[in-house]
Design a protein around this motif. Sequence first.
Motif, PDB file in Angstrom:
ATOM      1  N   UNK A  15      -1.005   1.930  -6.844  1.00  0.00           N
ATOM      2  CA  UNK A  15      -0.017   1.835  -5.633  1.00  0.00           C
ATOM      3  C   UNK A  15      -0.010   3.276  -4.917  1.00  0.00           C
ATOM      4  N   UNK A  16      -0.249   2.961  -3.577  1.00  0.00           N
ATOM      5  CA  UNK A  16       0.029   4.137  -2.656  1.00  0.00           C
ATOM      6  C   UNK A  16       0.912   4.140  -1.811  1.00  0.00           C
ATOM      7  N   UNK A  17       1.521   5.121  -1.255  1.00  0.00           N
ATOM      8  CA  UNK A  17       2.744   5.068  -0.183  1.00  0.00           C
ATOM      9  C   UNK A  17       1.987   5.856   1.053  1.00  0.00           C
ATOM     10  N   UNK A  18       2.003   5.513   2.175  1.00  0.00           N
ATOM     11  CA  UNK A  18       1.413   6.043   3.355  1.00  0.00           C
ATOM     12  C   UNK A  18       2.548   6.218   4.478  1.00  0.00           C
ATOM     13  N   UNK A  19       2.151   7.150   5.287  1.00  0.00           N
ATOM     14  CA  UNK A  19       3.142   7.247   6.307  1.00  0.00           C
ATOM     15  C   UNK A  19       2.107   7.094   7.588  1.00  0.00           C
ATOM     16  N   UNK A  20       2.742   6.112   8.591  1.00  0.00           N
ATOM     17  CA  UNK A  20       1.910   5.699   9.885  1.00  0.00           C
ATOM     18  C   UNK A  20       0.440   5.672   9.634  1.00  0.00           C
ATOM     19  N   UNK A  21       0.181   4.947   8.579  1.00  0.00           N
ATOM     20  CA  UNK A  21      -1.424   4.647   8.161  1.00  0.00           C
ATOM     21  C   UNK A  21      -2.278   5.656   8.075  1.00  0.00           C
ATOM     22  N   UNK A  22      -1.871   6.781   8.051  1.00  0.00           N
ATOM     23  CA  UNK A  22      -2.498   8.080   8.113  1.00  0.00           C
ATOM     24  C   UNK A  22      -2.611   9.017   7.034  1.00  0.00           C
ATOM     25  N   UNK A  23      -1.222   9.458   6.596  1.00  0.00           N
ATOM     26  CA  UNK A  23      -0.894  10.373   5.636  1.00  0.00           C
ATOM     27  C   UNK A  23      -0.611   9.578   4.498  1.00  0.00           C
ATOM     28  N   UNK A  24      -1.290  10.356   3.493  1.00  0.00           N
ATOM     29  CA  UNK A  24      -0.903   9.809   2.128  1.00  0.00           C
ATOM     30  C   UNK A  24       0.362  10.324   1.406  1.00  0.00           C
ATOM     31  N   UNK A  25       1.113   9.695   1.018  1.00  0.00           N
ATOM     32  CA  UNK A  25       2.742  10.036   0.634  1.00  0.00           C
ATOM     33  C   UNK A  25       2.612  10.327  -0.982  1.00  0.00           C
ATOM     34  N   UNK A  26       2.188   9.392  -1.637  1.00  0.00           N
ATOM     35  CA  UNK A  26       2.170   9.303  -2.986  1.00  0.00           C
ATOM     36  C   UNK A  26       1.086   8.165  -3.383  1.00  0.00           C
ATOM     37  N   UNK A  27       0.525   8.348  -4.757  1.00  0.00           N
ATOM     38  CA  UNK A  27      -0.233   7.685  -5.220  1.00  0.00           C
ATOM     39  C   UNK A  27      -0.220   7.365  -6.694  1.00  0.00           C
TER      40      UNK A  27
END
Length: 258
Positions: A15-27
Amino acid sequence: MLTLGIDIGSTTSKAVIMQDGTTLVASSCIASGIGTNGVKDALREAFDNSGLSMKDIDASTVTGYGRVVYEDADYAVSELTCHALGGRWVWPDLRTIIDIGGQDAKIIALNEQGNMSGFLMNDKCAAGTGRFLDVMAGILKVDVSELGAMALSAKKIIPISSTCTVFAESEVISQLSHGEEISNVVGGICESVAVRVSSFAKRVGIRERVCLSGGVAKNEGVKAALEKALGVSISTSEYAQVFGAIGAAISAYKKKTR
Ligand code: ADP
């Protein structure tokens, strides 16, 4: 905008969370795949690591072998598209993805724009997949994460002639009982995967930049043997195992904002 990408594989859940389709927030990556609690655990870990919760997520995409049985995502997208998006997120000039997962291997060719222009998959035979390496690690009583370094320390490669995983198992046992050094045997095991994958990669055609994705990307022995077999340099990334999930999060962003 925060998006969630989920990749449910045969062997692992990511699972990953990204901000604005560019910055990886968590994986996160959990070593349990389809038909297990792996997805729940992967989601919990990604949310715990980021301090976020499901209500912060604006859109989600599920991908991977298990996407058909997961109903809580907004979108379901093929692994091929997601691996391509994930790989291009790291290397915008990427043209070939060699994805070796737990039970299959795929070669994805991309054009200059990043769209898929060719594809081949082996999901019929365990040889040439992570499964083969997992079985061999079991016989050798080492962790699969140790195989790469062992292969790189091999003084000579003891080739495996059997094309079938079951016969290859007996071959490895016989080599060990004849006193072959374990690292030399592991060198042969990694080379065997690389030879299988490279033979169908050549059918798709290899254009640089080439990268490895999937869990087997962590195996430096397979990477080195593939570079030798294909005569190209292969890029790897710390995110290779979560490329599918990264691509899924990017795809959720694209779909939501289109
Ligand atoms: P899938 O998405 O098909 O479930 P992955 O792409 O996560 O599978 O790949 C899983 C495979 O990756 C395992 O079968 C194993 O062989 C390999 N693998 C996983 N972790 C490691 C590691 N730390 N080092 C080397 N190989 C690994």
